[in-house]
Design a protein around this motif. Sequence first.
Motif, mmCIF file in Angstrom:
data_model
loop_
_atom_site.group_PDB
_atom_site.id
_atom_site.type_symbol
_atom_site.label_atom_id
_atom_site.label_comp_id
_atom_site.label_asym_id
_atom_site.label_seq_id
_atom_site.Cartn_x
_atom_site.Cartn_y
_atom_site.Cartn_z
ATOM 1 N N ILE A 280 53.629 -2.233 41.434
ATOM 2 C CA ILE A 280 54.837 -2.164 42.269
ATOM 3 C C ILE A 280 55.796 -1.213 41.570
ATOM 4 N N VAL A 281 55.981 -0.044 42.143
ATOM 5 C CA VAL A 281 56.824 0.969 41.518
ATOM 6 C C VAL A 281 58.290 0.724 41.830
ATOM 7 N N SER A 282 58.582 0.287 43.055
ATOM 8 C CA SER A 282 59.969 0.062 43.445
ATOM 9 C C SER A 282 60.019 -1.050 44.472
ATOM 10 N N VAL A 283 60.715 -2.157 44.117
ATOM 11 C CA VAL A 283 60.879 -3.258 45.063
ATOM 12 C C VAL A 283 61.841 -2.848 46.168
ATOM 13 N N SER A 284 62.939 -2.173 45.801
ATOM 14 C CA SER A 284 63.943 -1.777 46.791
ATOM 15 C C SER A 284 63.378 -0.793 47.802
ATOM 16 N N MET A 285 62.441 0.057 47.367
ATOM 17 C CA MET A 285 61.839 1.054 48.265
ATOM 18 C C MET A 285 60.502 0.550 48.818
ATOM 19 N N ASN A 286 60.216 -0.736 48.635
ATOM 20 C CA ASN A 286 58.946 -1.384 48.992
ATOM 21 C C ASN A 286 57.747 -0.465 48.798
ATOM 22 N N GLU A 287 57.645 0.065 47.571
ATOM 23 C CA GLU A 287 56.608 1.042 47.256
ATOM 24 C C GLU A 287 55.598 0.476 46.267
ATOM 25 N N VAL A 288 54.357 0.423 46.706
ATOM 26 C CA VAL A 288 53.242 0.048 45.847
ATOM 27 C C VAL A 288 52.360 1.280 45.688
ATOM 28 N N VAL A 289 51.965 1.573 44.446
ATOM 29 C CA VAL A 289 51.138 2.751 44.175
ATOM 30 C C VAL A 289 49.787 2.293 43.655
ATOM 31 N N VAL A 290 48.731 2.962 44.110
ATOM 32 C CA VAL A 290 47.389 2.672 43.626
ATOM 33 C C VAL A 290 46.716 3.976 43.239
ATOM 34 N N LEU A 291 46.106 3.969 42.064
ATOM 35 C CA LEU A 291 45.305 5.099 41.611
ATOM 36 C C LEU A 291 43.848 4.742 41.878
ATOM 37 N N LYS A 292 43.271 5.407 42.873
ATOM 38 C CA LYS A 292 41.956 5.040 43.375
ATOM 39 C C LYS A 292 40.876 5.953 42.799
ATOM 40 N N PRO A 293 39.783 5.389 42.309
ATOM 41 C CA PRO A 293 38.643 6.231 41.902
ATOM 42 C C PRO A 293 38.040 6.918 43.128
ATOM 43 N N VAL A 294 37.689 8.182 42.988
ATOM 44 C CA VAL A 294 37.047 8.913 44.080
ATOM 45 C C VAL A 294 35.866 9.702 43.526
ATOM 46 N N THR A 295 34.975 10.068 44.419
ATOM 47 C CA THR A 295 33.834 10.903 44.039
ATOM 48 C C THR A 295 34.178 12.351 44.342
ATOM 49 N N VAL A 296 34.136 13.196 43.314
ATOM 50 C CA VAL A 296 34.497 14.601 43.468
ATOM 51 C C VAL A 296 33.235 15.452 43.322
ATOM 52 N N LEU B 235 44.040 13.734 33.540
ATOM 53 C CA LEU B 235 45.075 12.696 33.591
ATOM 54 C C LEU B 235 46.414 13.266 34.019
ATOM 55 N N GLY B 236 46.684 14.500 33.592
ATOM 56 C CA GLY B 236 47.947 15.135 33.977
ATOM 57 C C GLY B 236 48.041 15.372 35.469
ATOM 58 N N GLY B 237 46.887 15.425 36.144
ATOM 59 C CA GLY B 237 46.893 15.644 37.579
ATOM 60 C C GLY B 237 47.331 14.441 38.383
ATOM 61 N N LEU B 238 47.361 13.246 37.769
ATOM 62 C CA LEU B 238 47.714 12.042 38.508
ATOM 63 C C LEU B 238 49.180 12.044 38.944
ATOM 64 N N LEU C 248 52.754 3.623 35.509
ATOM 65 C CA LEU C 248 54.014 4.372 35.477
ATOM 66 C C LEU C 248 53.923 5.556 34.538
ATOM 67 N N GLN C 249 53.280 5.363 33.402
ATOM 68 C CA GLN C 249 53.086 6.470 32.458
ATOM 69 C C GLN C 249 52.304 7.605 33.122
ATOM 70 N N LEU C 250 51.291 7.252 33.893
ATOM 71 C CA LEU C 250 50.415 8.249 34.498
ATOM 72 C C LEU C 250 51.080 8.986 35.658
ATOM 73 N N ILE C 251 51.831 8.279 36.494
ATOM 74 C CA ILE C 251 52.388 8.934 37.682
ATOM 75 C C ILE C 251 53.720 9.622 37.413
ATOM 76 N N GLN C 252 54.368 9.255 36.316
ATOM 77 C CA GLN C 252 55.657 9.873 36.009
ATOM 78 C C GLN C 252 55.542 10.999 34.991
ATOM 79 N N GLY C 253 54.321 11.252 34.527
ATOM 80 C CA GLY C 253 54.148 12.304 33.526
ATOM 81 C C GLY C 253 54.425 11.738 32.154
#
Length: 380
Positions: A200-216, A256-259, A134-139
């Motif tokens: 689980i970011v929001s139960v009411s909005m059935n929203e699950v968020v995942v921060l996935k490692p990727v190769t850049v 990190l700010g880009g998340l 939550l800290q990462l995705i909400q700024g």
Amino acid sequence: MQLNSLIARQIVERATNIIKYPVNVMDENGQIIGSSDPSRLYRTHEGALLAIHDNRTLEINHSVASTLSGVKEGINLPIVYQDSVIGVVGISGKPEQVRNYGELVKMTAELIVEQAALMAQIQWNKRHREELLLQLIQGSTLNENQLLSIAERLDLDLSQPRVAATVKVIPKPGEPLTLEQLQQLVHLLEYPERDNIVGIVSVSMNEVVVLKPVTVVEGTWNKTEEKKRAKRLLKRIAQQADFSVKIAMGEYFAGLGGLSRSYATAKATLACNAESKESILFYQQHKLSVLIDGLKQDDWRREQLTHPLDKLGEKDAKGVLLKTLKEFFAQDCDLAQTCAALHIHRNTLRYRLEKIEQITGLFINKLDHKVQLYLAIKCL
């Protein structure tokens, strides 16, 4: 680790399934917090205090029991966790009869304690992972060093490039969404992909968020590989779960700010494709639609963009011209493909496009006018 009544009750239940003698569990203060005899609960057991103090097995016969408060004859064994005595398990009965069961019951108690400690650690990690997400995705208001320190304690590597994905659970028709379904999805996202940060970011909005490692590589990440992983996830869900999902992958932004920006693009992609039948969505493949979707929320801009189509609707009662225009853009303005899709002659298509130009005052061969018509279609 401290004993509590829930753990004590589990020890008593497990032990009494193994042996026929009464069992008591005492905490570090010698108080009985679990017992096969409820009348003994919450009394101080002086024999347990001695076992705790000396860290030794204490056998108590009838004559000794009569001199101690809250004590019956039997055997008392310290419960040890990480080299510290945290309580005592006692078996009531003549010492010579219950002695052989002592080590078995002690081992059972300590295994239950270890299991409870492990589960508590897992829950602690899960809760703090979600808080970090939550800290990462909400700024976050925390600085980067603080975030990295939290991640290190959770054994997470935030130096890896990551993108955000938003996953929506879709229950079976007519069935409600449950928290258990969201929790099952979190588990499927975490295993075997152990480097994912999931919450689980929001139960009411059935929203699950995942921060996935990727190769850049040179600022670009491998979307083909991520699509393969997403397809594998869909397959596992189909095999193990009673729901389906829709996944929206955001764009990659460095640092990190880009998340939080990546999460915003993922969430917007999912929102503007709510009616789409696609199960896997990538922001880059829907970028224009996502950016235009913001215009729909701005009444006067949307009104200005769709005004030519309002004029078209007044003269196009059956919607033939609007359908033709939509298909024309769907076929990337290719006349031959549009004719094939609509099953019409090329001259018929030219006639309809000319009628559209006459009614709207916008000419398809002029780039600026064509863009206006395209945006108008997208804003419907």
